[in-house]
Motif scaffolding. Structure first.
Motif, PDB file in Angstrom:
ATOM      1  N   HIS A 159       0.841  -1.783  -0.306  1.00 31.96           N
ATOM      2  CA  HIS A 159       0.437  -0.231  -0.221  1.00 31.96           C
ATOM      3  C   HIS A 159       0.784   1.314   0.214  1.00 31.96           C
ATOM      4  N   CYS A 169      -8.112   0.964  -4.345  1.00 35.79           N
ATOM      5  CA  CYS A 169      -7.091  -0.167  -4.047  1.00 35.79           C
ATOM      6  C   CYS A 169      -8.528  -0.302  -2.989  1.00 35.79           C
ATOM      7  N   CYS A 171      -7.351  -0.819   0.131  1.00 30.78           N
ATOM      8  CA  CYS A 171      -7.281  -0.022   1.713  1.00 30.78           C
ATOM      9  C   CYS A 171      -8.459   1.177   1.510  1.00 30.78           C
ATOM     10  N   CYS A 176      -2.140   2.238  -5.016  1.00 34.04           N
ATOM     11  CA  CYS A 176      -0.926   1.342  -4.040  1.00 34.04           C
ATOM     12  C   CYS A 176      -0.118   0.383  -5.211  1.00 34.04           C
TER      13      CYS A 176
HETATM   14 ZN   LIG Z   1      -3.864  -0.027  -1.103  1.00 32.82          ZN
END
Ligand SMILES: [Zn+2]
Length: 299
Positions: A159, A169, A171, A176
């Motif tokens: 990340h 992404c 996350c 990332c």
């Molecule tokens: Zn990420």
């Protein structure tokens, strides 16, 4: 010391039995993780019981997916791949049942410790591990110790942002590293060019047959890998970076990466060696053997 170790993943459960430094046997069965934490616990227990019927053991080591509090041996968080696993006091439950010391560790950490003690990192004090697959996982070793960070979740190298404002992404961020440099990223891009490039094997097989499209895609992907590694080299000045994940066994990747990294960093950082992980999918069970036998101890 005789040790039983297990490595619990979202689909498979690997187990092994060690007598001193010898791996006596190992095998893999389905983890049935999608059926939930209790089913996983039941499967762990039945493996230990089965081995215990034939062999004696002094300790048990469990490597598992999810975030782990290794001091209490509790699952802090597991995602939807293992429902009802969050909060499970794995160490306590297994120690009550089997009456031997039980160690529990996160699977990425366990694999890194395996590589550090018995594999590619053997004898090194400061090095990094990165694993390329669906995403990108990582581990940092400083002064022979796994660096875990304040919440125990350090080294999420996947990340790091290598493309600001880039692809979304999981996350929640954009651009990332793993969206560009993971095996999944290579396959996603390759499929857009040629629907026959369905996996890493197909892409590298075309490359081996002098397919220019495949070569261009692979070269570009290796450059994406190098961006993350160059950042890490400048931060840590490591002696070694160990790369894992099935696709990394293609020797072209390592050769090309070593070349790019030498060309793109200043000479004082050229001491770094980029090497292949040595233990493959046994790294986790070896790592738990190191922890359970106290050959690796957190300071
Ligand atoms: Zn990420």
């Amino acid at each position: 010391m005789k040790i039983i170790t297990l490595d619990i993943g979202g689909t498979a459960m690997k187990y092994a039995y060690f007598d001193k430094d010898i791996l006596v046997f190992d095998d893999t069965i389905p983890s049935e993780a999608s059926l939930g934490g209790n089913k996983v616990l039941e499967n762990i227990s039945s493996i230990i019981t089965k081995i215990g019927n034939q062999y004696t053991y002094d300790a048990i080591g469990i490597s598992t997916a999810g975030q782990v509090d290794s001091k209490t041996g509790t699952i802090l968080y597991a995602n939807e791949n293992i429902p009802y696993y969050t909060g499970m006091e794995l160490k306590k439950l297994l120690e009550d049942k089997f009456q031997v010391p039980v160690c529990v560790e996160n699977d990425v950490n366990a694999a890194a410790i395996g590589e550090a003690i018995y594999g590619a990192g053997k004898g090194e004090s400061d090095f990094l591990c990165l694993t390329y697959g669906t995403g990108i996982g990582g581990a940092i070793f400083l002064n022979h110790q796994l660096y875990k960070g304040t919440q125990g979740v350090a080294a999420e190298m996947g990340h790091m942002v290598t493309h600001p404002g880039g692809l979304p992404c999981g996350c929640g961020s954009f651009g990332c590293y793993e969206q560009y440099a993971s095996t999944t990223a290579l396959i996603r891009t390759a499929k857009e060019h040629n629907p026959e490039f369905v996996n890493g094997k197909a892409i590298f097989s075309a490359f081996d047959h002098d397919n220019n499209d495949a070569k261009r895609l692979i070269d570009h992907w290796i450059e994406e890998i190098s961006y993350g590694l160059i950042n890490l080299i400048y931060i840590f000045n490591p002696s070694l970076i160990v790369l894992g994940g099935g696709i990394m066994t293609q020797s072209y990747i390592l050769d090309k990466l070593n070349k790019i990294i030498k060309e793109s960093t200043v000479t004082s950082f050229h001491g770094v060696t980029i090497a292949l992980a040595a233990l493959g999918n046994l790294a986790g069970v070896y790592g738990m053997k190191a922890i359970a036998s106290k050959e690796y101890q957190e300071k």
